[in-house]
Write a protein that holds these residues in place. Structure first.
Motif, PDB file in Angstrom:
ATOM      1  N   GLU A  79      37.095  71.427  41.923  1.00 52.02           N
ATOM      2  CA  GLU A  79      38.504  71.780  42.092  1.00 52.02           C
ATOM      3  C   GLU A  79      38.701  73.264  41.855  1.00 52.02           C
ATOM      4  OE1 GLU A  79      40.827  69.156  39.599  1.00 52.02           O
ATOM      5  OE2 GLU A  79      39.551  67.505  40.275  1.00 52.02           O
ATOM      6  N   TRP A  90      43.057  80.864  43.883  1.00 57.35           N
ATOM      7  CA  TRP A  90      42.804  81.020  42.442  1.00 57.35           C
ATOM      8  C   TRP A  90      41.723  82.078  42.206  1.00 57.35           C
ATOM      9  CZ3 TRP A  90      39.447  81.280  38.497  1.00 57.35           C
ATOM     10  CH2 TRP A  90      39.927  81.073  37.206  1.00 57.35           C
ATOM     11  N   ARG A  94      42.532  85.660  40.337  1.00 58.35           N
ATOM     12  CA  ARG A  94      42.048  85.856  38.961  1.00 58.35           C
ATOM     13  C   ARG A  94      40.838  86.780  38.862  1.00 58.35           C
ATOM     14  NH1 ARG A  94      44.643  82.136  35.010  1.00 58.35           N
ATOM     15  NH2 ARG A  94      45.989  80.915  36.348  1.00 58.35           N
ATOM     16  N   THR A  95      40.090  86.933  39.962  1.00 60.32           N
ATOM     17  CA  THR A  95      38.841  87.703  39.861  1.00 60.32           C
ATOM     18  C   THR A  95      38.705  88.815  40.893  1.00 60.32           C
ATOM     19  OG1 THR A  95      37.522  86.389  41.420  1.00 60.32           O
ATOM     20  CG2 THR A  95      37.695  85.533  39.169  1.00 60.32           C
ATOM     21  N   CYS A 153      24.339  91.953  31.924  1.00 62.25           N
ATOM     22  CA  CYS A 153      25.103  92.875  32.779  1.00 62.25           C
ATOM     23  C   CYS A 153      24.986  94.338  32.331  1.00 62.25           C
ATOM     24  CB  CYS A 153      26.567  92.466  32.804  1.00 62.25           C
ATOM     25  SG  CYS A 153      26.801  90.785  33.363  1.00 62.25           S
ATOM     26  N   ASP A 156      34.701  77.780  36.148  1.00 62.82           N
ATOM     27  CA  ASP A 156      35.097  79.090  35.605  1.00 62.82           C
ATOM     28  C   ASP A 156      33.977  80.109  35.760  1.00 62.82           C
ATOM     29  OD1 ASP A 156      33.635  77.586  33.748  1.00 62.82           O
ATOM     30  OD2 ASP A 156      34.477  78.679  32.030  1.00 62.82           O
ATOM     31  N   LEU A 172      32.137  83.194  39.797  1.00 63.22           N
ATOM     32  CA  LEU A 172      31.987  84.624  39.521  1.00 63.22           C
ATOM     33  C   LEU A 172      30.713  85.255  40.080  1.00 63.22           C
ATOM     34  CD1 LEU A 172      32.989  84.646  35.719  1.00 63.22           C
ATOM     35  CD2 LEU A 172      34.460  85.169  37.667  1.00 63.22           C
ATOM     36  N   LEU A 187      29.036  84.016  25.744  1.00 65.17           N
ATOM     37  CA  LEU A 187      28.529  83.933  27.124  1.00 65.17           C
ATOM     38  C   LEU A 187      27.022  83.771  27.033  1.00 65.17           C
ATOM     39  CD1 LEU A 187      28.712  84.084  30.183  1.00 65.17           C
ATOM     40  CD2 LEU A 187      28.939  86.564  30.025  1.00 65.17           C
ATOM     41  N   GLY A 225      35.807  82.680  28.630  1.00 64.45           N
ATOM     42  CA  GLY A 225      36.242  83.712  29.573  1.00 64.45           C
ATOM     43  C   GLY A 225      37.222  84.715  28.996  1.00 64.45           C
ATOM     44  N   LYS A 226      38.146  84.228  28.181  1.00 64.57           N
ATOM     45  CA  LYS A 226      39.172  85.137  27.652  1.00 64.57           C
ATOM     46  C   LYS A 226      38.567  86.130  26.657  1.00 64.57           C
ATOM     47  CE  LYS A 226      43.339  82.400  28.375  1.00 64.57           C
ATOM     48  NZ  LYS A 226      43.336  82.776  29.789  1.00 64.57           N
ATOM     49  N   VAL A 254      35.458  87.101  26.588  1.00 71.83           N
ATOM     50  CA  VAL A 254      34.619  88.033  27.350  1.00 71.83           C
ATOM     51  C   VAL A 254      35.495  89.079  28.028  1.00 71.83           C
ATOM     52  CG1 VAL A 254      33.027  88.256  29.296  1.00 71.83           C
ATOM     53  CG2 VAL A 254      32.777  86.336  27.715  1.00 71.83           C
ATOM     54  N   PHE A 255      36.572  88.633  28.611  1.00 73.45           N
ATOM     55  CA  PHE A 255      37.480  89.541  29.317  1.00 73.45           C
ATOM     56  C   PHE A 255      37.979  90.661  28.380  1.00 73.45           C
ATOM     57  CE2 PHE A 255      40.226  89.823  33.154  1.00 73.45           C
ATOM     58  CZ  PHE A 255      41.048  90.854  32.755  1.00 73.45           C
ATOM     59  N   ARG A 283      39.876  92.371  37.954  1.00 74.25           N
ATOM     60  CA  ARG A 283      40.979  92.573  36.987  1.00 74.25           C
ATOM     61  C   ARG A 283      40.486  93.310  35.751  1.00 74.25           C
ATOM     62  NH1 ARG A 283      42.271  87.130  35.640  1.00 74.25           N
ATOM     63  NH2 ARG A 283      43.673  87.920  34.053  1.00 74.25           N
ATOM     64  N   ILE A 284      39.262  93.054  35.321  1.00 74.91           N
ATOM     65  CA  ILE A 284      38.707  93.807  34.190  1.00 74.91           C
ATOM     66  C   ILE A 284      38.642  95.284  34.571  1.00 74.91           C
ATOM     67  CG2 ILE A 284      36.594  94.258  32.848  1.00 74.91           C
ATOM     68  CD1 ILE A 284      35.995  91.273  32.903  1.00 74.91           C
ATOM     69  N   ASN A 344      29.612  88.932  40.912  1.00 73.22           N
ATOM     70  CA  ASN A 344      28.913  89.558  39.786  1.00 73.22           C
ATOM     71  C   ASN A 344      27.413  89.317  39.950  1.00 73.22           C
ATOM     72  OD1 ASN A 344      27.865  90.370  37.342  1.00 73.22           O
ATOM     73  ND2 ASN A 344      29.358  89.271  36.083  1.00 73.22           N
ATOM     74  N   GLY A 370      28.245  93.243  28.997  1.00 72.98           N
ATOM     75  CA  GLY A 370      27.638  91.956  29.337  1.00 72.98           C
ATOM     76  C   GLY A 370      27.412  91.066  28.150  1.00 72.98           C
TER      77      GLY A 370
HETATM   78  N1  COA Z   1      39.419  77.467  39.888  1.00 70.69           N
HETATM   79  C1  COA Z   1      40.597  76.900  39.576  1.00 70.69           C
HETATM   80  N2  COA Z   1      41.059  76.787  38.314  1.00 70.69           N
HETATM   81  C2  COA Z   1      40.266  77.274  37.342  1.00 70.69           C
HETATM   82  C3  COA Z   1      39.022  77.867  37.595  1.00 70.69           C
HETATM   83  C4  COA Z   1      38.615  77.943  38.933  1.00 70.69           C
HETATM   84  N3  COA Z   1      37.436  78.506  39.277  1.00 70.69           N
HETATM   85  N4  COA Z   1      38.484  78.258  36.416  1.00 70.69           N
HETATM   86  C5  COA Z   1      39.347  77.910  35.458  1.00 70.69           C
HETATM   87  N5  COA Z   1      40.433  77.311  36.006  1.00 70.69           N
HETATM   88  C6  COA Z   1      41.618  76.786  35.356  1.00 70.69           C
HETATM   89  C7  COA Z   1      41.407  76.508  33.890  1.00 70.69           C
HETATM   90  O1  COA Z   1      40.837  75.236  33.691  1.00 70.69           O
HETATM   91  C8  COA Z   1      42.824  76.581  33.360  1.00 70.69           C
HETATM   92  O2  COA Z   1      43.467  75.387  33.656  1.00 70.69           O
HETATM   93  P1  COA Z   1      44.565  74.777  32.636  1.00 70.69           P
HETATM   94  O3  COA Z   1      45.641  75.829  32.524  1.00 70.69           O
HETATM   95  O4  COA Z   1      44.989  73.531  33.315  1.00 70.69           O
HETATM   96  O5  COA Z   1      43.826  74.568  31.346  1.00 70.69           O
HETATM   97  C9  COA Z   1      43.456  77.667  34.225  1.00 70.69           C
HETATM   98  O6  COA Z   1      42.645  77.777  35.391  1.00 70.69           O
HETATM   99  C10 COA Z   1      43.529  79.012  33.547  1.00 70.69           C
HETATM  100  O7  COA Z   1      42.267  79.250  32.984  1.00 70.69           O
HETATM  101  P2  COA Z   1      41.987  80.518  32.128  1.00 70.69           P
HETATM  102  O8  COA Z   1      40.616  80.390  31.525  1.00 70.69           O
HETATM  103  O9  COA Z   1      43.157  80.767  31.222  1.00 70.69           O
HETATM  104  O10 COA Z   1      41.978  81.645  33.264  1.00 70.69           O
HETATM  105  P3  COA Z   1      41.775  83.175  33.111  1.00 70.69           P
HETATM  106  O11 COA Z   1      42.963  83.870  33.621  1.00 70.69           O
HETATM  107  O12 COA Z   1      41.273  83.556  31.749  1.00 70.69           O
HETATM  108  O13 COA Z   1      40.596  83.445  34.140  1.00 70.69           O
HETATM  109  C11 COA Z   1      38.286  83.907  34.191  1.00 70.69           C
HETATM  110  C12 COA Z   1      39.348  82.862  33.937  1.00 70.69           C
HETATM  111  C13 COA Z   1      36.934  83.260  33.970  1.00 70.69           C
HETATM  112  C14 COA Z   1      38.390  84.367  35.627  1.00 70.69           C
HETATM  113  C15 COA Z   1      38.508  85.096  33.240  1.00 70.69           C
HETATM  114  O14 COA Z   1      38.662  84.629  31.919  1.00 70.69           O
HETATM  115  C16 COA Z   1      37.398  86.093  33.293  1.00 70.69           C
HETATM  116  O15 COA Z   1      37.143  86.675  34.310  1.00 70.69           O
HETATM  117  N6  COA Z   1      36.756  86.366  32.150  1.00 70.69           N
HETATM  118  C17 COA Z   1      35.652  87.280  32.112  1.00 70.69           C
HETATM  119  C18 COA Z   1      34.458  86.649  32.731  1.00 70.69           C
HETATM  120  C19 COA Z   1      33.357  87.641  32.963  1.00 70.69           C
HETATM  121  O16 COA Z   1      33.609  88.740  33.347  1.00 70.69           O
HETATM  122  N7  COA Z   1      32.108  87.214  32.763  1.00 70.69           N
HETATM  123  C20 COA Z   1      30.962  88.025  32.989  1.00 70.69           C
HETATM  124  C21 COA Z   1      30.950  89.139  32.007  1.00 70.69           C
HETATM  125  S1  COA Z   1      29.622  90.185  32.252  1.00 70.69           S
END
Ligand code: COA
Length: 351
Positions: free
Chosen positions: A39, A44, A48-49, A128, A170, A174, A211, A243-244, A246-247, A283-284, A308, A339
């Motif tokens: 899903e 989305w 978000r990314t 990373c 999640d 990425l 992570l 994710g939060k 890490v962000f 967004r980061i 990524n 990273g």
């Molecule tokens: N598709 C749809 N919905 C998703 C999803 C996806 N791929 N991934 C998560 N969701 C859902 C969650 O389950 C959550 O649902 P809920 O509100 O019903 O609980 C909702 O979306 C919001 O999730 P949340 O984790 O609050 O989203 P976010 O805005 O923090 O974005 C990331 C998630 C992963 C994109 C973000 O946290 C991120 O980019 N973090 C850094 C990750 C990163 O850079 N990693 C590598 C570092 S080197």
């Protein structure tokens, strides 16, 4: 004085493009199915990314991380007008090694046809942040005269270790596969700004489990105690992420290291041609640019179409924009990375 110079640059991504719209239809072998497997959706992911598509290797077992590294390495060596046999040190950054041990650098050495040469091979595990960590190592090796031609490669094969179900969405959305490489060597110059001018590498192990990818737990015997084919128990073979956290840490680490790089070198944005941040989430990067007051027209991203690629992102992004005619030889670049680890850092170098 001896300074380290980038002699060549190369990158490689596999041909298969996986769009955000196709992604929810992939199974665990990343084969497209008739029905949706997870899903998630384009809207989305893009919102978000910033990611719209990524590249995947074939799933037939024909490509390993060292193969991606090989293609990028060959291009970087050719760009430096060198032969593989002239490389006397390989530093390879990856979180997706071909096998547990030995490290992937020796497989790359063999594939380059230089296994019988006197060439040191290092694998580094800074995820990373590997490019900046590896650049710092290479710079030290070259300045001390330890090695003369260092091949620094970041290569990742993510597509085989992603959970293509809703549980893993999640992380799964990425990452992409790819590789980037540079060849570094000494340059005699009086210019203190020439070549690799600055590197800084940091870590905070408190973030280690924010992570991570376990696969095995060496403290236990047997160190793999799950059925890898059973979805209920195989979570250990997929990356786990808060994710939060890490962000937030990524924004903080990249802002701080970018500002420190300028403060410690006395440079301003007028002296920098391009800002190349690690490509984790658009967004980061937008937040880093806003907080660190980086001129928007100096920022280079590729996350929209490569996702990524972890250790590969910085050389891959520089090479992509060189091919588009933006980045030119002699341009000064500030790269900032963050990273898993947590690890982070920054570097200033002329390309
Ligand atoms: N598709 C749809 N919905 C998703 C999803 C996806 N791929 N991934 C998560 N969701 C859902 C969650 O389950 C959550 O649902 P809920 O509100 O019903 O609980 C909702 O979306 C919001 O999730 P949340 O984790 O609050 O989203 P976010 O805005 O923090 O974005 C990331 C998630 C992963 C994109 C973000 O946290 C991120 O980019 N973090 C850094 C990750 C990163 O850079 N990693 C590598 C570092 S080197």
């Amino acid at each position: 004085m001896i300074r380290t110079q980038i002699l060549g640059l190369g990158s490689y991504v596999p041909d298969r493009v996986v769009t955000n719209s196709e992604l929810p239809f992939l199974n665990d072998r990343h084969e497209r199915q008739e029905t949706q497997q997870s899903e998630t959706n384009d809207e989305w992911i893009a919102k978000r990314t910033g990611i719209r598509e990524r590249r995947y290797v074939p799933n037939d077992g024909s490509v390993a991380t060292s193969d991606l590294a090989l293609q990028a390495a060959k291009r970087a060596i050719a760009d430096a007008n060198l032969e593989p046999g002239e490389i006397d040190c390989i530093i390879l950054g990856t979180l997706s090694p071909d096998i547990h041990f030995p490290g992937t650098a020796v497989f790359l050495q063999k594939k380059l046809g230089i296994a019988d040469r006197n060439c040191a091979c290092f694998d580094i595990r800074q995820q990373c942040s590997a490019f900046v960590y590896g650049l710092q190592m290479a710079d030290a090796f070259i300045k001390t005269g330890m090695y003369k031609r260092v091949l620094l490669v970041g290569a990742e094969l993510h597509s085989h270790s992603l959970d293509y179900s809703t549980r893993g969405r999640d992380v799964m959305v990425l990452f992409g596969d790819g590789a980037g490489a540079v060849v570094l060597g000494p340059q005699e110059t009086d210019d203190p700004r020439a070549g690799v001018m600055y590197t800084a590498a940091h870590a905070d192990g408190n973030g280690a489990m924010d992570l991570y990818l376990k696969i095995f737990d060496i403290a236990k015997a047997p160190y793999v105690d799950y059925d890898a084919r059973d979805r209920e128990q195989n979570q250990a073979k997929y990356p786990q992420m808060d994710g939060k956290r890490v962000f937030l840490n990524a924004v903080r680490g990249m802002v701080m290291s970018t500002q420190a790089a300028l403060a410690k070198t006395g440079l301003s944005w007028d002296d920098i041609a391009w800002f190349v941040p690690h490509q984790a989430n658009l967004r980061i990067n937008e937040k880093v640019v806003e907080v660190a007051k980086i001129p928007a027209d100096k920022v280079l991203n590729t996350i929209q179409f490569y996702g990524n690629t972890t250790a590969a992102t910085v050389p891959l992004t520089i090479d992509y924009w060189r091919q588009q005619g933006k980045v030119k030889r002699g341009d000064r670049i500030l790269a900032s990375v963050f990273g898993s680890g947590f690890t982070w850092g920054a570097a200033i170098f002329t390309f």
